[in-house]
Design a protein around this motif. Sequence first.
Motif, PDB file in Angstrom:
ATOM      1  N   ALA A  29       0.863  -1.177   0.000  1.00  0.00           N
ATOM      2  CA  ALA A  29       0.000   0.000   0.000  1.00  0.00           C
ATOM      3  C   ALA A  29       0.899   1.225   0.000  1.00  0.00           C
ATOM      4  CB  ALA A  29      -0.930   0.001   1.218  1.00  0.00           C
ATOM      5  N   VAL A  30       0.973   1.905  -1.141  1.00  0.00           N
ATOM      6  CA  VAL A  30       1.802   3.099  -1.270  1.00  0.00           C
ATOM      7  C   VAL A  30       0.953   4.316  -0.914  1.00  0.00           C
ATOM      8  CG1 VAL A  30       3.192   4.508  -2.826  1.00  0.00           C
ATOM      9  CG2 VAL A  30       3.224   2.015  -3.027  1.00  0.00           C
ATOM     10  N   ARG A  31       1.443   5.132  -0.010  1.00  0.00           N
ATOM     11  CA  ARG A  31       0.672   6.269   0.493  1.00  0.00           C
ATOM     12  C   ARG A  31       1.171   7.603  -0.051  1.00  0.00           C
ATOM     13  NH1 ARG A  31       1.227   2.408   4.365  1.00  0.00           N
ATOM     14  NH2 ARG A  31      -0.693   1.655   5.350  1.00  0.00           N
ATOM     15  N   HIS A  32       2.058   7.566  -1.027  1.00  0.00           N
ATOM     16  CA  HIS A  32       2.647   8.784  -1.559  1.00  0.00           C
ATOM     17  C   HIS A  32       2.167   9.014  -2.984  1.00  0.00           C
ATOM     18  CE1 HIS A  32       5.290   8.922   1.916  1.00  0.00           C
ATOM     19  NE2 HIS A  32       5.627   7.670   1.674  1.00  0.00           N
ATOM     20  N   ALA A  33       1.633  10.215  -3.227  1.00  0.00           N
ATOM     21  CA  ALA A  33       1.238  10.586  -4.582  1.00  0.00           C
ATOM     22  C   ALA A  33       2.499  10.750  -5.427  1.00  0.00           C
ATOM     23  CB  ALA A  33       0.434  11.874  -4.555  1.00  0.00           C
ATOM     24  N   PRO A  34       2.437  10.468  -6.726  1.00  0.00           N
ATOM     25  CA  PRO A  34       1.262  10.064  -7.499  1.00  0.00           C
ATOM     26  C   PRO A  34       1.067   8.552  -7.585  1.00  0.00           C
ATOM     27  CG  PRO A  34       3.063  10.469  -8.982  1.00  0.00           C
ATOM     28  CD  PRO A  34       3.610  10.710  -7.601  1.00  0.00           C
ATOM     29  N   LEU A  35       1.847   7.776  -6.824  1.00  0.00           N
ATOM     30  CA  LEU A  35       1.749   6.322  -6.873  1.00  0.00           C
ATOM     31  C   LEU A  35       0.834   5.768  -5.797  1.00  0.00           C
ATOM     32  CD1 LEU A  35       5.477   5.324  -7.578  1.00  0.00           C
ATOM     33  CD2 LEU A  35       3.619   5.629  -9.193  1.00  0.00           C
ATOM     34  N   ARG A  36       0.050   6.638  -5.166  1.00  0.00           N
ATOM     35  CA  ARG A  36      -0.819   6.199  -4.076  1.00  0.00           C
ATOM     36  C   ARG A  36      -1.750   5.093  -4.558  1.00  0.00           C
ATOM     37  NH1 ARG A  36      -2.259   9.086   0.366  1.00  0.00           N
ATOM     38  NH2 ARG A  36      -1.528  10.998  -0.656  1.00  0.00           N
ATOM     39  N   GLY A  37      -1.864   4.039  -3.752  1.00  0.00           N
ATOM     40  CA  GLY A  37      -2.757   2.947  -4.094  1.00  0.00           C
ATOM     41  C   GLY A  37      -2.201   1.611  -3.640  1.00  0.00           C
ATOM     42  N   SER A  38      -2.920   0.543  -3.986  1.00  0.00           N
ATOM     43  CA  SER A  38      -2.539  -0.815  -3.609  1.00  0.00           C
ATOM     44  C   SER A  38      -1.874  -1.513  -4.793  1.00  0.00           C
ATOM     45  CB  SER A  38      -3.766  -1.609  -3.164  1.00  0.00           C
ATOM     46  OG  SER A  38      -3.422  -2.936  -2.808  1.00  0.00           O
ATOM     47  N   PRO A 101      10.174  12.047 -14.242  1.00  0.00           N
ATOM     48  CA  PRO A 101      10.854  12.591 -13.058  1.00  0.00           C
ATOM     49  C   PRO A 101      10.087  12.331 -11.763  1.00  0.00           C
ATOM     50  CG  PRO A 101      10.856  14.188 -14.849  1.00  0.00           C
ATOM     51  CD  PRO A 101       9.926  13.093 -15.255  1.00  0.00           C
ATOM     52  N   VAL A 102       8.754  12.404 -11.820  1.00  0.00           N
ATOM     53  CA  VAL A 102       7.955  12.161 -10.626  1.00  0.00           C
ATOM     54  C   VAL A 102       8.039  10.697 -10.224  1.00  0.00           C
ATOM     55  CG1 VAL A 102       5.625  12.230  -9.663  1.00  0.00           C
ATOM     56  CG2 VAL A 102       6.412  14.075 -11.148  1.00  0.00           C
ATOM     57  N   LEU A 103       7.966   9.802 -11.213  1.00  0.00           N
ATOM     58  CA  LEU A 103       8.058   8.368 -10.929  1.00  0.00           C
ATOM     59  C   LEU A 103       9.408   8.023 -10.312  1.00  0.00           C
ATOM     60  CD1 LEU A 103       6.841   5.552 -11.119  1.00  0.00           C
ATOM     61  CD2 LEU A 103       7.696   5.392 -13.451  1.00  0.00           C
ATOM     62  N   ARG A 104      10.481   8.592 -10.877  1.00  0.00           N
ATOM     63  CA  ARG A 104      11.814   8.326 -10.327  1.00  0.00           C
ATOM     64  C   ARG A 104      11.939   8.877  -8.911  1.00  0.00           C
ATOM     65  NH1 ARG A 104      13.702   9.582 -15.656  1.00  0.00           N
ATOM     66  NH2 ARG A 104      14.037  11.730 -15.010  1.00  0.00           N
ATOM     67  N   GLY A 105      11.421  10.086  -8.694  1.00  0.00           N
ATOM     68  CA  GLY A 105      11.531  10.683  -7.368  1.00  0.00           C
ATOM     69  C   GLY A 105      10.788   9.891  -6.308  1.00  0.00           C
ATOM     70  N   THR A 106       9.565   9.454  -6.633  1.00  0.00           N
ATOM     71  CA  THR A 106       8.784   8.687  -5.668  1.00  0.00           C
ATOM     72  C   THR A 106       9.434   7.339  -5.394  1.00  0.00           C
ATOM     73  OG1 THR A 106       6.784   9.756  -6.516  1.00  0.00           O
ATOM     74  CG2 THR A 106       6.500   7.807  -5.133  1.00  0.00           C
ATOM     75  N   THR A 107       9.902   6.680  -6.454  1.00  0.00           N
ATOM     76  CA  THR A 107      10.551   5.383  -6.285  1.00  0.00           C
ATOM     77  C   THR A 107      11.808   5.511  -5.426  1.00  0.00           C
ATOM     78  OG1 THR A 107       9.737   4.707  -8.459  1.00  0.00           O
ATOM     79  CG2 THR A 107      11.503   3.403  -7.500  1.00  0.00           C
ATOM     80  N   LYS A 108      12.590   6.547  -5.673  1.00  0.00           N
ATOM     81  CA  LYS A 108      13.810   6.748  -4.894  1.00  0.00           C
ATOM     82  C   LYS A 108      13.484   6.982  -3.425  1.00  0.00           C
ATOM     83  CE  LYS A 108      18.022   9.540  -4.674  1.00  0.00           C
ATOM     84  NZ  LYS A 108      18.812  10.623  -5.301  1.00  0.00           N
ATOM     85  N   MET A 109      12.409   7.735  -3.145  1.00  0.00           N
ATOM     86  CA  MET A 109      12.051   7.985  -1.762  1.00  0.00           C
ATOM     87  C   MET A 109      11.623   6.698  -1.066  1.00  0.00           C
ATOM     88  SD  MET A 109       9.246  10.565  -0.104  1.00  0.00           S
ATOM     89  CE  MET A 109       7.947   9.366  -0.356  1.00  0.00           C
ATOM     90  N   LEU A 110      10.864   5.836  -1.766  1.00  0.00           N
ATOM     91  CA  LEU A 110      10.443   4.560  -1.184  1.00  0.00           C
ATOM     92  C   LEU A 110      11.655   3.675  -0.906  1.00  0.00           C
ATOM     93  CD1 LEU A 110       7.295   3.830  -3.362  1.00  0.00           C
ATOM     94  CD2 LEU A 110       7.339   4.547  -0.970  1.00  0.00           C
ATOM     95  N   ILE A 111      12.636   3.685  -1.820  1.00  0.00           N
ATOM     96  CA  ILE A 111      13.855   2.897  -1.600  1.00  0.00           C
ATOM     97  C   ILE A 111      14.616   3.420  -0.386  1.00  0.00           C
ATOM     98  CG2 ILE A 111      16.114   2.325  -2.577  1.00  0.00           C
ATOM     99  CD1 ILE A 111      14.773   2.248  -5.323  1.00  0.00           C
ATOM    100  N   GLN A 112      14.691   4.747  -0.247  1.00  0.00           N
ATOM    101  CA  GLN A 112      15.377   5.320   0.913  1.00  0.00           C
ATOM    102  C   GLN A 112      14.654   4.960   2.209  1.00  0.00           C
ATOM    103  OE1 GLN A 112      15.468   9.439  -0.288  1.00  0.00           O
ATOM    104  NE2 GLN A 112      17.556   9.292  -1.071  1.00  0.00           N
ATOM    105  N   GLN A 113      13.314   4.954   2.172  1.00  0.00           N
ATOM    106  CA  GLN A 113      12.556   4.545   3.348  1.00  0.00           C
ATOM    107  C   GLN A 113      12.856   3.095   3.707  1.00  0.00           C
ATOM    108  OE1 GLN A 113       8.429   5.367   2.587  1.00  0.00           O
ATOM    109  NE2 GLN A 113       8.625   7.526   3.108  1.00  0.00           N
TER     110      GLN A 113
END
Length: 218
Positions: A29-38, A101-113
């Motif tokens: 369950a991703v809670r960060h836009a724009p990838l929010r969802g299951s 760029p948004v997809l890369r940024g969100t993915t990178k943040m999830l990896i850092q988490q």
Amino acid sequence: MDQQILRQALPGVEHLEALGENRYAIRLAVRHAPLRGSYEGMVTISDQDYPRCYRIAVEGESRHGPVRGEGWVRLLRREHNTVVSYQGVLQVGRAGLLPAPVLRGTTKMLIQQFFLGLADQLRAMRPPEIEEAAELAVQPDRVSPQHQERAWPSEAVSDAGSGLQARGRTPLHSLVRRLHLGGGDPRAEERWVQTIRRTAMLAVLLLLVWVGTRLPRR
């Protein structure tokens, strides 16, 4: 590769089950836009060269559409530490649905988490004597002479992977210490560092989302 640790470290993991050798069912369950969802699908591990590297492939579904990705994870021993490197590709939904760029940024943040969560798990697994040695190494002026010999060897601190002594040398730790945010307590300082890091990642994500909404649509 430890399922129990992955359940604690993966951000948003709701289900993780081994279906066979090197094949897993997963639901996130991703809670960060724009990838929010299951997100639900399969993860396959292959081409293993233990303990150096392995290939990972992901295939699943989400409200954004199909999810596909693959990549390599490599581990290299450097003195008493392990260096983790990774590379890969990820596709979410139809091509062009999400700005790259948004997809890369969100993915990178999830990896850092994930790595922050993994570091927390490793710290929790450390033997008490390693934890004590790390704390004493940060504050040698508070150590009695009979304890100094046991507290100072660099091997004990380095083997912890993310010992307090190594973390105290980062610019962020120096900033926290200068601002007296932890009151001189290494544990409190570390909590402040983690909070600042997470806040910074969220700010970067929001900036990427803002930039993405202003990119011209093709």
